[in-house]
Design an enzyme around this catalytic site. Structure first.
Site, short mmCIF file in Angstrom:
data_model
loop_
_atom_site.label_atom_id
_atom_site.label_comp_id
_atom_site.label_asym_id
_atom_site.label_seq_id
_atom_site.Cartn_x
_atom_site.Cartn_y
_atom_site.Cartn_z
N GLY A 172 0.83 -1.20 0.00
CA GLY A 172 0.00 0.00 0.00
C GLY A 172 0.87 1.25 0.00
O GLY A 172 0.47 2.28 0.54
N ASN A 201 1.40 -2.28 5.42
CA ASN A 201 0.53 -1.11 5.56
C ASN A 201 -0.77 -1.26 4.78
O ASN A 201 -1.75 -0.59 5.11
CB ASN A 201 1.32 0.13 5.09
CG ASN A 201 0.44 1.29 4.76
OD1 ASN A 201 0.03 2.04 5.64
ND2 ASN A 201 0.11 1.47 3.47
N SER A 215 -4.03 -0.26 14.20
CA SER A 215 -4.90 0.91 14.41
C SER A 215 -5.34 0.94 15.87
O SER A 215 -5.45 -0.13 16.50
CB SER A 215 -6.13 0.78 13.51
OG SER A 215 -7.12 1.69 13.92
N TYR A 241 -12.75 -4.81 11.01
CA TYR A 241 -11.48 -4.04 10.98
C TYR A 241 -10.78 -4.12 12.33
O TYR A 241 -9.56 -4.37 12.41
CB TYR A 241 -11.83 -2.59 10.62
CG TYR A 241 -10.66 -1.66 10.44
CD1 TYR A 241 -9.96 -1.60 9.24
CD2 TYR A 241 -10.28 -0.79 11.46
CE1 TYR A 241 -8.90 -0.71 9.06
CE2 TYR A 241 -9.23 0.11 11.29
CZ TYR A 241 -8.54 0.14 10.09
OH TYR A 241 -7.49 1.01 9.93
N ALA A 273 -11.09 -6.40 14.62
CA ALA A 273 -10.63 -7.78 14.84
C ALA A 273 -9.33 -8.02 14.07
O ALA A 273 -8.38 -8.61 14.59
CB ALA A 273 -11.70 -8.78 14.40
N LYS A 296 -7.15 -5.75 13.10
CA LYS A 296 -6.07 -4.93 13.65
C LYS A 296 -5.60 -5.46 15.01
O LYS A 296 -4.41 -5.37 15.35
CB LYS A 296 -6.51 -3.46 13.75
CG LYS A 296 -6.76 -2.80 12.39
CD LYS A 296 -5.50 -2.78 11.52
CE LYS A 296 -5.66 -1.94 10.27
NZ LYS A 296 -4.46 -1.94 9.43
P1 NAP Z 1 -5.60 4.27 1.76
O1 NAP Z 1 -5.31 5.72 1.54
O2 NAP Z 1 -6.97 3.76 1.48
O3 NAP Z 1 -4.53 3.42 0.91
C1 NAP Z 1 -4.55 2.02 0.94
C2 NAP Z 1 -3.36 1.45 0.23
O4 NAP Z 1 -3.38 0.03 0.36
C3 NAP Z 1 -3.33 1.73 -1.26
O5 NAP Z 1 -1.99 1.88 -1.67
C4 NAP Z 1 -3.93 0.46 -1.87
O6 NAP Z 1 -3.54 0.22 -3.21
C5 NAP Z 1 -3.35 -0.59 -0.93
N1 NAP Z 1 -4.11 -1.84 -0.87
C6 NAP Z 1 -5.40 -2.01 -0.51
N2 NAP Z 1 -5.74 -3.31 -0.57
C7 NAP Z 1 -4.63 -3.99 -1.00
C8 NAP Z 1 -4.35 -5.35 -1.28
N3 NAP Z 1 -5.28 -6.31 -1.14
N4 NAP Z 1 -3.12 -5.67 -1.71
C9 NAP Z 1 -2.16 -4.71 -1.87
N5 NAP Z 1 -2.36 -3.41 -1.62
C10 NAP Z 1 -3.58 -3.04 -1.19
O7 NAP Z 1 -5.29 3.83 3.27
P2 NAP Z 1 -4.55 4.62 4.45
O8 NAP Z 1 -5.56 5.46 5.14
O9 NAP Z 1 -3.30 5.21 3.95
O10 NAP Z 1 -4.23 3.40 5.44
C11 NAP Z 1 -3.00 2.71 5.42
C12 NAP Z 1 -2.97 1.75 6.60
O11 NAP Z 1 -3.12 2.50 7.81
C13 NAP Z 1 -4.10 0.73 6.61
O12 NAP Z 1 -3.63 -0.51 7.10
C14 NAP Z 1 -5.10 1.32 7.56
O13 NAP Z 1 -5.92 0.33 8.15
C15 NAP Z 1 -4.17 1.97 8.58
N6 NAP Z 1 -4.82 3.01 9.35
C16 NAP Z 1 -5.35 4.11 8.74
C17 NAP Z 1 -5.96 5.09 9.51
C18 NAP Z 1 -6.56 6.33 8.91
O14 NAP Z 1 -7.20 7.09 9.64
N7 NAP Z 1 -6.39 6.59 7.65
C19 NAP Z 1 -6.03 4.93 10.90
C20 NAP Z 1 -5.48 3.80 11.49
C21 NAP Z 1 -4.86 2.85 10.70
P3 NAP Z 1 -4.48 0.72 -4.46
O15 NAP Z 1 -4.40 2.22 -4.50
O16 NAP Z 1 -3.89 0.09 -5.65
O17 NAP Z 1 -5.86 0.28 -4.13
#
Ligand code: NAP
Length: 246
Positions: A11, A89, A141, A154, A156, A158
Site C-alpha cells: 500500500g 501497511n 490501528s 477491521y 478484529a 487490527k
Molecule cells: P488508503 O489511503 O486507502 O490506501 C490504501 C493502500 O493500500 C493503497 O496503496 C492500496 O492500493 C493498498 N491496498 C489495498 N488493498 C490492497 C491489497 N489487497 N493488496 C495490496 N495493496 C492493497 O489507506 P490509508 O488510510 O493510507 O491506510 C494505510 C494503513 O493504515 C491501513 O492498514 C489502515 O488500516 C491503517 N490506518 C489508517 C488510519 C486512517 O485514519 N487513515 C487509521 C489507522 C490505521 P491501491 O491504490 O492500488 O488500491
C-alpha cells in the site's frame, strides 16, 4: 539514516504508505511499492522517489493471496538483492454494524489487513533470517486496541495484527530481526475521506491534540522503527494518535 536499505511497503502508493515510502527514501532507502489496482498513483509515487535520487519499482499484488505475495517478494529480491525493511501497511475498510455486516465484508477485511501481513512476513522472513537482520513494521490501528462501533471486522483484524507483531518479534529476535507495530488514530487519507464532515469534526473533537493525524506523523514513527536508533525495540505497539487512546 537508511542509506542503501531496501524497503518493501505494501500500500505504498497512497496515503500513509506513500508518506512512509517518501520519508524512507529521504533517509536514503530504495523502495518497492506494492499496490492492488491503482497503477497511475503508484507510478506517480515511484517518480517522486526517483526524483529524490533513490530507486523505486512498483508491483501490482493482492497481499490477500498467498502465492501472489510470494511471487512478488521473489521479484523484489531479484530486483533489489535484499529486503531490509518490510512495512505491512495495505489495508481496507468495509464498515457496518455487527447485526447487518455481510460475511464477505468480514472475510475481505481479515484477508487483506491480517492475512496479508502474515503472507508478507512469511515470504520475506527467509531472506531476513539469512541476512540475520531486518525490520518489520505492521500498521495496525487504535481501533484494534479500543474497539470501534461499526468496525467489528477491521478492529478484529487490527487486534490480530498486534498478536502477529508480538509473536513475530519473539520468533525472530534471536536472528537480529525486529518487529513492531504502529497504531494510528484518525489520519487524513482517502480511507477517512469516506467519513462525513460531521463525523470528522466529532473525531477531531475527542482527540486531545485537537486535530486529525497527517500521513507524515505516521511516517516519522516508521522511519524511527526502521533505523538504528530503534535497534533495541521489538514487539512494541507505538500509538501515533494525538492522544485519542490514552
Ligand atoms: P488508503 O489511503 O486507502 O490506501 C490504501 C493502500 O493500500 C493503497 O496503496 C492500496 O492500493 C493498498 N491496498 C489495498 N488493498 C490492497 C491489497 N489487497 N493488496 C495490496 N495493496 C492493497 O489507506 P490509508 O488510510 O493510507 O491506510 C494505510 C494503513 O493504515 C491501513 O492498514 C489502515 O488500516 C491503517 N490506518 C489508517 C488510519 C486512517 O485514519 N487513515 C487509521 C489507522 C490505521 P491501491 O491504490 O492500488 O488500491
Amino acid at each position: 539514516m537508511l542509506q542503501n536499505k531496501t524497503a518493501l511497503i505494501t500500500g505504498g502508493s497512497r496515503g500513509i504508505g506513500r508518506a512512509i515510502a517518501l520519508a524512507m527514501a529521504q533517509q536514503g532507502a530504495n523502495i518497492a511499492i506494492i499496490y492492488s489496482g491503482n497503477e497511475a498513483v503508484a507510478q506517480e509515487t515511484a517518480e517522486e522517489i526517483r526524483a529524490l535520487g533513490r530507486e523505486a519499482e512498483t508491483y501490482r499484488c493482492d497481499v490477500a493471496k498467498f502465492d501472489e505475495a510470494g511471487a512478488t517478494v521473489k521479484a523484489v529480491l531479484k530486483r533489489f538483492g535484499a529486503i531490509d525493511i518490510l512495512v505491512n501497511n495495505a489495508g481496507i475498510t468495509r464498515d457496518g454494524l455487527l447485526l447487518t455486516m455481510k460475511e464477505q465484508d468480514f472475510d475481505d477485511v481479515i484477508a487483506t489487513n491480517l492475512k496479508g501481513a502474515f503472507h508478507m512476513i512469511r515470504h520475506v522472513s527467509g531472506a531476513m533470517l539469512r541476512k540475520k537482520s531486518g525490520h518489520i513494521i505492521n500498521i495496525t490501528s487504535v481501533s484494534g486496541m479500543m474497539g470501534n462501533a461499526g468496525q467489528a471486522n477491521y478492529a478484529a483484524a487490527k487486534a490480530g495484527l498486534i498478536g502477529l507483531t508480538k509473536t513475530t518479534a519473539k520468533e525472530l529476535a534471536s536472528r537480529g530481526i525486529t518487529c513492531n507495530a504502529i497504531a494510528p488514530g484518525f489520519v487524513e487519507t482517502d480511507m477517512t475521506k469516506k467519513l462525513s464532515e460531521e463525523q470528522l469534526a466529532a473525531a477531531a473533537d475527542v482527540i486531545p491534540l485537537k486535530r486529525m493525524g497527517r500521513p507524515e506523523d505516521i511516517a516519522a514513527a516508521a522511519v524511527f522503527l526502521a533505523g538504528e536508533s530503534a535497534a533495541y525495540i521489538t514487539g512494541e505497539i507505538l500509538k501515533v494518535d494525538g492522544g485519542l487512546y490514552i
